[in-house]
Design a protein around this motif. Sequence first.
Motif, PDB file in Angstrom:
ATOM      1  N   GLY A 254      -7.368 123.258  24.012  1.00 41.33           N
ATOM      2  CA  GLY A 254      -8.589 122.488  24.205  1.00 41.33           C
ATOM      3  C   GLY A 254      -8.431 121.512  25.363  1.00 41.33           C
ATOM      4  N   VAL A 255      -7.318 120.760  25.341  1.00 44.99           N
ATOM      5  CA  VAL A 255      -7.039 119.797  26.411  1.00 44.99           C
ATOM      6  C   VAL A 255      -6.899 120.521  27.750  1.00 44.99           C
ATOM      7  N   ALA A 256      -6.069 121.568  27.764  1.00 40.56           N
ATOM      8  CA  ALA A 256      -5.753 122.245  29.021  1.00 40.56           C
ATOM      9  C   ALA A 256      -6.987 122.899  29.628  1.00 40.56           C
ATOM     10  N   TYR A 257      -7.841 123.470  28.748  1.00 44.90           N
ATOM     11  CA  TYR A 257      -9.041 124.115  29.271  1.00 44.90           C
ATOM     12  C   TYR A 257      -9.940 123.093  29.947  1.00 44.90           C
ATOM     13  N   MET A 258     -10.156 121.961  29.278  1.00 46.13           N
ATOM     14  CA  MET A 258     -11.022 120.932  29.845  1.00 46.13           C
ATOM     15  C   MET A 258     -10.433 120.380  31.133  1.00 46.13           C
ATOM     16  N   SER A 259      -9.101 120.294  31.194  1.00 48.70           N
ATOM     17  CA  SER A 259      -8.465 119.723  32.375  1.00 48.70           C
ATOM     18  C   SER A 259      -8.443 120.703  33.539  1.00 48.70           C
ATOM     19  N   VAL A 260      -7.953 121.924  33.281  1.00 55.37           N
ATOM     20  CA  VAL A 260      -7.702 122.880  34.363  1.00 55.37           C
ATOM     21  C   VAL A 260      -8.962 123.649  34.749  1.00 55.37           C
TER      22      VAL A 260
ATOM     23  N   GLY B 213     -12.948 114.679  32.519  1.00 51.66           N
ATOM     24  CA  GLY B 213     -12.132 113.472  32.458  1.00 51.66           C
ATOM     25  C   GLY B 213     -11.190 113.480  31.263  1.00 51.66           C
ATOM     26  N   HIS B 214     -10.270 112.510  31.236  1.00 54.34           N
ATOM     27  CA  HIS B 214      -9.250 112.529  30.200  1.00 54.34           C
ATOM     28  C   HIS B 214      -9.798 112.288  28.797  1.00 54.34           C
ATOM     29  N   LEU B 215     -10.846 111.465  28.708  1.00 55.76           N
ATOM     30  CA  LEU B 215     -11.426 111.204  27.400  1.00 55.76           C
ATOM     31  C   LEU B 215     -12.009 112.492  26.821  1.00 55.76           C
ATOM     32  N   ALA B 216     -12.713 113.248  27.659  1.00 57.18           N
ATOM     33  CA  ALA B 216     -13.299 114.517  27.221  1.00 57.18           C
ATOM     34  C   ALA B 216     -12.197 115.512  26.866  1.00 57.18           C
ATOM     35  N   GLN B 217     -11.095 115.493  27.653  1.00 52.30           N
ATOM     36  CA  GLN B 217      -9.988 116.409  27.352  1.00 52.30           C
ATOM     37  C   GLN B 217      -9.446 116.159  25.959  1.00 52.30           C
TER      38      GLN B 217
ATOM     39  N   GLY C 186      -0.691 131.374  31.099  1.00 57.19           N
ATOM     40  CA  GLY C 186      -0.991 130.064  30.538  1.00 57.19           C
ATOM     41  C   GLY C 186      -1.872 129.241  31.452  1.00 57.19           C
ATOM     42  N   LEU C 187      -1.987 127.957  31.136  1.00 57.10           N
ATOM     43  CA  LEU C 187      -2.782 127.041  31.943  1.00 57.10           C
ATOM     44  C   LEU C 187      -1.871 125.954  32.498  1.00 57.10           C
ATOM     45  N   PRO C 188      -1.450 126.062  33.744  1.00 53.68           N
ATOM     46  CA  PRO C 188      -0.591 125.018  34.326  1.00 53.68           C
ATOM     47  C   PRO C 188      -1.414 123.904  34.975  1.00 53.68           C
ATOM     48  N   GLY C 189      -0.770 122.749  35.186  1.00 49.21           N
ATOM     49  CA  GLY C 189      -1.412 121.670  35.943  1.00 49.21           C
ATOM     50  C   GLY C 189      -2.274 120.745  35.135  1.00 49.21           C
ATOM     51  N   VAL C 190      -1.850 120.431  33.890  1.00 51.00           N
ATOM     52  CA  VAL C 190      -2.588 119.454  33.089  1.00 51.00           C
ATOM     53  C   VAL C 190      -2.059 118.070  33.450  1.00 51.00           C
ATOM     54  N   ASP C 191      -2.873 117.309  34.195  1.00 55.60           N
ATOM     55  CA  ASP C 191      -2.392 115.999  34.669  1.00 55.60           C
ATOM     56  C   ASP C 191      -2.604 114.909  33.636  1.00 55.60           C
ATOM     57  N   ARG C 192      -1.642 113.964  33.619  1.00 57.01           N
ATOM     58  CA  ARG C 192      -1.793 112.816  32.729  1.00 57.01           C
ATOM     59  C   ARG C 192      -2.648 111.758  33.427  1.00 57.01           C
ATOM     60  N   PRO C 193      -3.224 110.830  32.619  1.00 55.94           N
ATOM     61  CA  PRO C 193      -3.948 109.723  33.241  1.00 55.94           C
ATOM     62  C   PRO C 193      -3.003 108.897  34.130  1.00 55.94           C
ATOM     63  N   GLU C 194      -3.605 108.164  35.065  1.00 59.41           N
ATOM     64  CA  GLU C 194      -2.834 107.381  36.044  1.00 59.41           C
ATOM     65  C   GLU C 194      -1.763 106.503  35.393  1.00 59.41           C
TER      66      GLU C 194
ATOM     67  N   TYR D  17       0.393 117.251  27.354  1.00 63.59           N
ATOM     68  CA  TYR D  17       0.479 116.275  28.447  1.00 63.59           C
ATOM     69  C   TYR D  17       1.926 116.069  28.895  1.00 63.59           C
ATOM     70  N   LEU D  18       2.888 116.288  27.979  1.00 64.28           N
ATOM     71  CA  LEU D  18       4.294 116.176  28.382  1.00 64.28           C
ATOM     72  C   LEU D  18       4.683 117.331  29.296  1.00 64.28           C
ATOM     73  N   ASN D  19       4.387 118.558  28.845  1.00 64.24           N
ATOM     74  CA  ASN D  19       4.784 119.738  29.631  1.00 64.24           C
ATOM     75  C   ASN D  19       3.842 119.988  30.798  1.00 64.24           C
ATOM     76  N   GLN D  20       2.652 119.442  30.728  1.00 63.21           N
ATOM     77  CA  GLN D  20       1.570 119.665  31.691  1.00 63.21           C
ATOM     78  C   GLN D  20       1.259 121.150  31.837  1.00 63.21           C
ATOM     79  N   PHE D  21       1.468 121.878  30.729  1.00 64.77           N
ATOM     80  CA  PHE D  21       1.360 123.335  30.765  1.00 64.77           C
ATOM     81  C   PHE D  21       1.245 123.830  29.327  1.00 64.77           C
ATOM     82  N   ILE D  22       0.480 124.909  29.147  1.00 67.36           N
ATOM     83  CA  ILE D  22       0.428 125.537  27.826  1.00 67.36           C
ATOM     84  C   ILE D  22       0.422 127.051  28.002  1.00 67.36           C
ATOM     85  N   SER D  23       1.163 127.763  27.156  1.00 72.00           N
ATOM     86  CA  SER D  23       1.160 129.221  27.219  1.00 72.00           C
ATOM     87  C   SER D  23       1.182 129.777  25.802  1.00 72.00           C
ATOM     88  N   PRO D  24       0.891 131.093  25.636  1.00 69.75           N
ATOM     89  CA  PRO D  24       0.770 131.648  24.278  1.00 69.75           C
ATOM     90  C   PRO D  24       1.993 131.410  23.401  1.00 69.75           C
TER      91      PRO D  24
END
Lengths: 311, 320
Positions: free
Chosen positions: B72-78, B83-87, B141-149, B225-232
């Motif tokens: 859910g987070v990764a899809y909204m981000s990538v 924004g992070h709140l929506a993620q 997977g979905l790479p590149g999930v950035d954390r807030p500043e 958010y730690l890995n900034q990546f999710i895969s199956p």
Amino acid sequence: MKRSWWIAGWSAVLAVTVWWILQQMSLRSFWTQVLNGLSFGAVLFFLASGFTLIFGLMRISNLAHGGFYLVGAYIGITVMGLTGNFPLAVLLGGVAIALLGLFTERVLLRPIRGMEKPEVLLTIGLTFVLGDLSLAIWGGDPTPVPIPEALKGPLQIGNFAYPRYRLFVLICAVVVGAILFFVDRRTRIGALVRAGVDDQEMVAGLGINIKAVFTGVFVFGAFLAGFAGVIGGGFLTVLPGQDFEILLFALVVVIIGGLGSLPGAVLGASLVGLIDAFAKALVPELAFFTLFAPMALILVVRPHGLMGREA
Amino acid sequence: MKGPTGWVKLGLLVASLAVGVALPYLVDQFLVGIVTLALITGLFAMSIDLLAGYGGLVTLGQAGISAAASYGVAYMSVKAGAGHLAQVGVGLLAGLIVSAVFAVMIMRSSGVYFMMITLAQGMIIWGLSIRLTRITGAENGLPGVDRPEFLSLYWQYYWFVLAVVLICSAMLYVIVRSPFGLALEGLRESESRLLVLGYNTSLQKFYAFMVSGFFATVAGILLVYLNQFISPSSAHLTASALGVLQTILGGVGTLVGPMIGSFIVVYLRNVVSQDFERWPTLMGLLFIVVVLFARRGLVGELSERWRAWLTRRGLAVPLR
């Protein structure tokens, strides 16, 4: 009265589904998918029948069944590579896994007999070990089990062609199923197993070595899993990770069919095989998800599966 | 404070808190990263322990719930670029919806049946994540999930995770000591007695599964958010089983045990497996050995020894 309403309702659902599917594909590909589904269901039946027998008698949910399947398939590949003798490969695959099953039941599971949850967890651990060691021994490349020349190519019936091997698998399932039902219903061994399912202490009280029956059923279930591996490996390519995938299918079969029920395994395996075949043809993106919906529905309506009994 | 046990517990808690807060000053980035991971998987294992240790319901599909939240987070981000709140909102929603659907399916089951159904549930999420390419990116997977500043540096995120995990642990501690938690233990001991006492055990299982699912969801969001990546693979049975291994290794039904088990497993995986290639074999063998010889887990075993030692010195009365 109520029962006939149910039957009418389900027939209507079935008719609408078939009608809808026939809108999407030709009659010829419809029958091809039916046969694809049933031949995959046949492999699932080999697995699920052993699984369900073991569970019915001993209350052990042997999750290593998927691992048994995979190792059986790899042994089949090795034996075919060495001898080229298909019946021998099937036999040795089954026997090797039967021995593995004997070790599992006698050495690993014996100390925790009767503790349901530790038993399940142990068989999961075993699956990881088996899968990883197979990867170390046989490598990670997807390979099929080589099949004999006579079973290669399509069989022509009129203007309808279908792979011989899948038909062979289907016939195997019918034969194995018939033997299982005959042994279960008509022989002394079957009577012992059925009595053990109902009341183990009573059976033991009659002077029968119930532990030997347990071991026998476990080893036989393992044999069927190895057998399924070699047979199934002929048309479902063998690759790492398939242990968990096939386990998932087998679990859905017994959850839908009802744990401990042989007729349930037949029904569940056919249903799951058909659903999977049509889902792959019509909605490939949702291939696994289509298993989920019927499972969810059945669990809500009949928590013990279609043919299962109250635990 | 009741007797020496209370003081020892308090001392250990204060000491580990002090080390936990000071950690970024003590060790390098690699180790802080490992501890961050261990805290998150520890929270995940605690969510399993709530069901397994207190309710007697050993779940084998918990990773499916966390992975749904991560996706859910990764899809909204990538893919959606929100924004992070929506993620985080969509991540929470995804985890809770999946939990609710699973909970309805398991509420009438128990024992081995429960284990098998949850296994199938988790693996179906895995199946969806490798097939539903448009949403999940399949095997890649979905790479590149950035954390807030304000969390972008590793030590910032570490402190954030520490705070969230502490809050969640406190919540779990309160939950297992509440009437709800005690009734959950009743479910483990004897469901039929609870039924006779007038409890709606199906509904109880539903709630327990939802509460556990919430904490698994939080763990899933922290992890992506730690890995900034999710895969199956994060939804696979391997991930769920790893959580169960952490739980029984540390001690089922202790809450602190799963966290300790998580530190051991994460350490083994990241440090030992650098030299030892066959990690799944090691994990499987660990599973078998723990199940055969140490079912009480580390914390269970230690508290037993401690109690025996106190009893010998006349400082405590033996249990039962």
